[in-house]
Design an enzyme around this catalytic site. Structure first.
Site, PDB file in Angstrom:
ATOM      1  N   ASP A   1      67.989  31.290  49.524  1.00 40.76           N
ATOM      2  CA  ASP A   1      67.777  30.631  50.813  1.00 40.76           C
ATOM      3  C   ASP A   1      66.314  30.584  51.246  1.00 40.76           C
ATOM      4  O   ASP A   1      65.978  29.862  52.192  1.00 40.76           O
ATOM      5  CB  ASP A   1      68.591  31.334  51.903  1.00 40.76           C
ATOM      6  CG  ASP A   1      70.020  30.814  51.986  1.00 40.76           C
ATOM      7  OD1 ASP A   1      70.319  29.795  51.350  1.00 40.76           O
ATOM      8  OD2 ASP A   1      70.831  31.439  52.695  1.00 40.76           O
TER       9      ASP A   1
ATOM     10  N   HIS B   1      63.418  27.402  43.092  1.00 45.11           N
ATOM     11  CA  HIS B   1      63.313  28.431  42.062  1.00 45.11           C
ATOM     12  C   HIS B   1      63.402  27.749  40.700  1.00 45.11           C
ATOM     13  O   HIS B   1      64.413  27.110  40.381  1.00 45.11           O
ATOM     14  CB  HIS B   1      64.413  29.473  42.222  1.00 45.11           C
ATOM     15  CG  HIS B   1      64.321  30.252  43.503  1.00 45.11           C
ATOM     16  ND1 HIS B   1      63.273  31.100  43.782  1.00 45.11           N
ATOM     17  CD2 HIS B   1      65.142  30.295  44.587  1.00 45.11           C
ATOM     18  CE1 HIS B   1      63.462  31.655  44.977  1.00 45.11           C
ATOM     19  NE2 HIS B   1      64.581  31.176  45.476  1.00 45.11           N
TER      20      HIS B   1
ATOM     21  N   GLY C   1      69.049  22.414  47.322  1.00 43.23           N
ATOM     22  CA  GLY C   1      67.600  22.435  47.160  1.00 43.23           C
ATOM     23  C   GLY C   1      67.055  23.818  46.898  1.00 43.23           C
ATOM     24  O   GLY C   1      65.883  24.103  47.152  1.00 43.23           O
ATOM     25  N   LYS C   2      67.887  24.713  46.333  1.00 42.02           N
ATOM     26  CA  LYS C   2      67.470  26.104  46.139  1.00 42.02           C
ATOM     27  C   LYS C   2      66.986  26.385  44.719  1.00 42.02           C
ATOM     28  O   LYS C   2      66.010  27.115  44.517  1.00 42.02           O
ATOM     29  CB  LYS C   2      68.637  27.048  46.456  1.00 42.02           C
ATOM     30  CG  LYS C   2      69.160  26.957  47.882  1.00 42.02           C
ATOM     31  CD  LYS C   2      70.397  27.831  48.061  1.00 42.02           C
ATOM     32  CE  LYS C   2      70.982  27.721  49.459  1.00 42.02           C
ATOM     33  NZ  LYS C   2      72.195  28.555  49.609  1.00 42.02           N
ATOM     34  N   VAL C   3      67.695  25.843  43.721  1.00 40.14           N
ATOM     35  CA  VAL C   3      67.441  26.177  42.323  1.00 40.14           C
ATOM     36  C   VAL C   3      67.325  24.903  41.497  1.00 40.14           C
ATOM     37  O   VAL C   3      68.167  24.007  41.589  1.00 40.14           O
ATOM     38  CB  VAL C   3      68.575  27.059  41.743  1.00 40.14           C
ATOM     39  CG1 VAL C   3      68.382  27.277  40.250  1.00 40.14           C
ATOM     40  CG2 VAL C   3      68.640  28.389  42.478  1.00 40.14           C
TER      41      VAL C   3
END
Length: 348
Positions: free
Chosen positions: A260, A275, A303-305
């Site tokens: 997050d 990430h 949209g995190k990884v």
């Protein structure tokens, strides 16, 4: 010696011994797994991605821990990852950090369990069970009391979990550690921040509750854990780090908390990079309603990884973490990595 204490001594007889990734070379096994299928090939690809993260001079790898693998024998794997500059930040459950690592730093042990013993008999003998691992409840309560003593020594104000764990590491390094080289002490000495976003869900919680109750009864101010500060500080690290990689053991709160930070940075007006590298080792899957088991591909929708270098490994972590850790240790990319020392962001 009473019959009860004699039985307790018999039950707490076989200590858990922690794996040493430097004592064996897992590279031939990983190389062989790369030519196989199923979880073996997934494990090899996870090892390759972790090595890519270590070789990437712009990348900051983070260790994300949930579950009881530290008590089960992987404690020194994680410690050595920090010691060898493979990891720049840690996000973990409170149990992994306090009930397991800090607990052993105080000189206590985890024990191999006898699966045939009735749990009510264990309760009568003040023994706690984690699957096939035993903990002495009396020693765990001493751990609670030590947390209370540390809390009582601090200025009464809000602390992030990172800040309080830094104080624990400082306390250990000042000559109080019965077992040197714990994860907490190593992190303190290496400037590696440790976050426990659900810190009080651990042995620390009992000590901190007693601290607040006693201070409140005496009409005195008390310290507390600031969960919002945790989120802000880890997001600050993400922004400062730029390119990041996640080595995740288990799922749950630590996994989501680390992921997050990309979204949080965006809310703060910073265009943080997703990430870039991500590995998750877990036995959970989406059939249980995605309880702790959302895939890394799903994280891309938030949209995190990034999904270019990501790998899910569906395996019990103690069977593959020592292989991936040893493989990375012996390939040696960590030898040319510079420690980020993110503790400096907070004046430490």
């Amino acid at each position: 010696m009473t019959a009860q204490s004699n039985m307790k001594a018999q039950l707490l007889n076989n200590t858990v011994e922690h794996v040493d990734i430097s004592s064996y070379d897992a590279r031939p096994i990983i190389d062989s797994m790369r030519k196989m299928s199923f979880s073996s090939r997934d494990t090899a690809r996870a090892a390759d991605i972790f090595n890519m993260a270590l070789e990437d001079k712009e990348c900051s790898p983070w260790l994300i821990l949930a579950g009881s693998t530290s008590a089960g024998g992987c404690m020194h794997v994680y410690r050595d990852m920090l010691q060898c500059n493979m990891i720049d930040a840690v996000v973990a459950t409170g149990a992994s950090i306090v009930d397991m690592d800090f607990f052993e730093a105080l000189g206590y042990k985890h024990y191999q369990a006898d699966s045939q013993v009735d749990d009510n008999v264990l309760r009568e003998n003040y023994i706690d069970r984690i699957y096939d691992t035993y903990i002495d409840e009396e020693e765990l309560q001493n751990c609670d009391h030590t947390i209370l003593e540390i809390a009582n020594s601090l200025e009464p104000r809000p602390y992030s979990s990172r800040e309080f764990i830094w104080e624990m590491g400082k306390w250990l390094s000042e000559g109080n550690a019965k077992k040197p080289g714990s994860l907490i002490q190593t992190a303190y000495e290496k400037g590696v921040p440790i976050f426990c976003p659900a810190f009080v869900d651990s042995s620390a919680g009992f000590g901190l509750v007693k601290h607040q109750k006693e201070r409140a009864a005496a009409g005195q101010p008390y310290m507390c854990i600031d969960a919002v500060a945790d989120f802000r500080e880890l997001t600050d690290i993400k922004i400062a780090a730029g390119t990041t990689g996640l080595f995740m053991v288990g799922g749950g709160v630590p996994k989501n908390f680390a992921q997050d930070t990309v979204v949080c940075a965006e809310i703060l007006g910073v265009d943080a990079e997703m990430h870039k590298y991500a590995i998750q080792i877990t036995v959970a899957d989406v059939r249980d309603g995605a309880c702790s088991s959302s895939t890394l591909k799903e994280a891309a929708s938030w949209g995190k990884v990034s999904t270019t270098y990501e790998q899910m490994v569906y395996a019990e972590a103690t069977t593959v973490v020592p292989l991936i850790g040893s493989d990375a240790y012996h390939r040696g990319a960590w030898k040319t990595r510079e420690a980020r020392n993110f503790a400096k962001l907070f004046g430490k």
